[in-house]
Design a protein around this motif. Structure first.
Motif, short mmCIF file in Angstrom:
data_model
loop_
_atom_site.label_atom_id
_atom_site.label_comp_id
_atom_site.label_asym_id
_atom_site.label_seq_id
_atom_site.Cartn_x
_atom_site.Cartn_y
_atom_site.Cartn_z
N SER A 127 27.20 6.25 23.14
CA SER A 127 28.15 6.79 23.47
C SER A 127 28.22 7.16 25.07
N CYS A 128 29.36 7.08 25.56
CA CYS A 128 29.59 7.20 26.92
C CYS A 128 30.40 8.71 27.17
N PRO A 129 29.53 9.61 27.55
CA PRO A 129 30.15 10.84 27.48
C PRO A 129 31.02 11.23 28.77
N ILE A 130 31.96 11.92 28.69
CA ILE A 130 32.66 12.39 29.77
C ILE A 130 31.93 13.50 30.47
N VAL A 131 31.96 13.46 31.85
CA VAL A 131 31.17 14.41 32.65
C VAL A 131 32.42 15.16 33.34
N GLU A 132 32.70 16.28 32.85
CA GLU A 132 33.92 17.10 33.24
C GLU A 132 33.66 18.01 34.58
N ARG A 133 34.54 17.78 35.71
CA ARG A 133 34.57 18.11 36.91
C ARG A 133 35.64 18.98 37.15
N GLY A 134 36.20 18.72 38.39
CA GLY A 134 37.67 19.44 38.81
C GLY A 134 38.65 18.50 39.04
N SER A 135 38.71 17.21 38.66
CA SER A 135 39.91 16.36 38.86
C SER A 135 41.00 16.32 37.85
N VAL A 136 40.80 17.08 36.86
CA VAL A 136 41.80 17.08 35.80
C VAL A 136 42.41 18.60 35.55
N ALA A 137 43.63 18.62 35.49
CA ALA A 137 44.26 19.90 35.21
C ALA A 137 45.63 19.64 34.35
N ALA A 138 46.31 20.74 33.79
CA ALA A 138 47.48 20.44 32.96
C ALA A 138 48.41 19.87 34.01
N PRO A 139 49.43 19.29 33.59
CA PRO A 139 50.59 18.70 34.46
C PRO A 139 51.50 19.87 35.00
N VAL A 140 52.05 19.76 36.15
CA VAL A 140 52.84 20.85 36.54
C VAL A 140 54.21 20.87 35.50
N ARG A 141 54.16 22.16 35.19
CA ARG A 141 55.74 22.32 34.26
C ARG A 141 56.70 21.76 34.75
N GLY A 142 57.37 20.80 33.71
CA GLY A 142 58.50 20.18 34.02
C GLY A 142 58.25 18.73 34.24
N THR A 143 57.05 18.38 34.26
CA THR A 143 56.60 17.08 34.51
C THR A 143 56.13 16.27 33.38
N ALA A 144 55.65 17.17 32.53
CA ALA A 144 54.78 16.52 31.56
C ALA A 144 55.60 15.77 30.39
N ALA A 145 57.01 15.81 30.27
CA ALA A 145 57.59 15.23 29.05
C ALA A 145 57.61 13.78 29.43
#
Length: 360
Positions: free
Chosen positions: A342-360
């Motif tokens: 397996s190739c595991p994900i190393v979580e750091r700081g470059s992922v966040a929820a999309p800005v409201r109104g742009t996720a759809a």
């Protein structure tokens, strides 16, 4: 004896260990050499090993090799992996696993071979030294044609499969790793996910693109809407990200996350995002692949990426050699089907929820 001279200290032998442990020389030999298919009580094994350690006994590998036609050595042919990022972890994993089994790892760094035939010269060099097993690590092919000589000892491939299906292999599950990135981004709320891909013809290219498509289809998303190919370097990531986010795209039409083929492309993606007046991860999330030191922690914010199991590949290859040697490989997977790590994900700081109104 003249003054000042010392009597040389005698090196403890196997008979000394047997006497100290209260067992026969044969039992000591079986215990310390991990001889298969022998019945020795666990208590006896512990007593023998403690006696050997207390006396500082070291097996005579040369004498053992002359008796058994073996060297206590595992050979590793690297095909230039020693010059690629993180390849030292493969060597370290193999070396430490070999040491656990009282084996020595020897390395030959071969030239990169763009043909699928595995070089026989390096293989023969190890066979001449009566290695107990041989590992061949490749960087360019997912299917190779090993020389017939490789079948004369327990052998394992790293990073490639034997076209004849006779030699087992261990490989990173890059397809699974890429699919997990999409799953991770979807869980964060992203629906418009781009892939900054590359067209170079190597196993990683195919595995990561297939994994991206797997993840998108599993989430009910179009896997072809936001895919751009570029060179697998920072300049390519920069160009691909400009193409994905620029060209007059509105915030409601552009991707909210960019998955880059590797960490070097992610470097370029960061620069392009900044030039477009956007921010990571507030406006665009970015994920890389490889966990190539020092890139992920040198970016700001630090890059979430996928780690290749280099250390585990080396260790797993030696484990497979041991099983082939002692048990005939009865519990190994079919040689035509590689063991995927397996190739595991190393979580750091470059992922966040999309800005409201742009996720759809």
């Amino acid at each position: 004896m003249s003054a000042g001279k010392r009597t040389p200290r005698r090196t403890p032998g196997i008979r000394d260990v047997a006497a100290a442990a209260g067992v026969s020389v044969t039992t000591v030999s079986h215990v310390l050499n991990d001889t298969p298919h022998t019945r020795t009580a666990d208590e006896t094994k512990i007593r023998v090993k403690e006696a050997a350690a207390r006396l500082g006994y070291q097996p005579n590998r040369l004498a053992r090799g002359l008796r058994t036609q073996a060297s206590g050595m595992v050979g590793l042919v690297t095909e230039e992996i020693a010059t690629t990022p993180h390849a030292g972890r493969i060597i370290l994993g193999a070396q430490e696993e070999a040491s656990r089994h009282n084996l020595t790892l020897a390395i030959i760094n071969s030239q990169l071979n763009h043909a699928p035939e595995v070089g026989s010269r390096e293989v023969q060099a190890f066979l001449d030294r009566q290695v107990d097993g041989l590992i061949y690590a490749t960087v360019y092919h997912d299917v190779v044609v090993p020389p017939e000589e490789l079948l004369s000892v327990p052998a394992v491939l790293i990073g490639a499969r034997d076209i004849g299906g006779k030699i087992p292999s261990v490989m990173p599950d890059e397809r699974g790793g890429a699919a997990s990135v999409v799953e991770h981004l979807v869980a964060a709320g992203h629906r418009r996910i781009a892939f900054a891909a590359t067209a170079i013809d190597v196993p990683a290219t195919r595995g990561r693109l297939l994994g991206f498509r797997d993840g998108m289809l599993a989430a009910g998303l179009d896997p072809d809407e936001f895919v751009v190919e570029a060179e697998p370097e920072a300049a390519g990531g920069y160009a691909a990200t400009h193409a994905l986010l620029g060209a007059g795209r509105s915030s409601a039409a552009r991707p909210t996350a960019v998955f880059c083929y590797n960490d070097r492309m992610a470097m370029g993606a960061y620069r392009a995002i900044a030039e477009l007046g956007l921010a990571v991860p507030t406006d665009v999330s970015v994920v890389g692949f490889d966990n190539q030191d020092p890139i992920p922690t040198s970016l700001f914010p630090a890059l979430t990426t996928v780690a290749l199991p280099h250390y585990e590949l080396g260790a797993a290859a030696v484990e497979a050699i041991i099983r082939l040697k002692t048990e005939g490989g009865a519990d190994l997977p079919e040689a035509s089907e590689p063991q995927l790590l397996s190739c595991p994900i190393v979580e750091r700081g470059s992922v966040a929820a999309p800005v409201r109104g742009t996720a759809a």
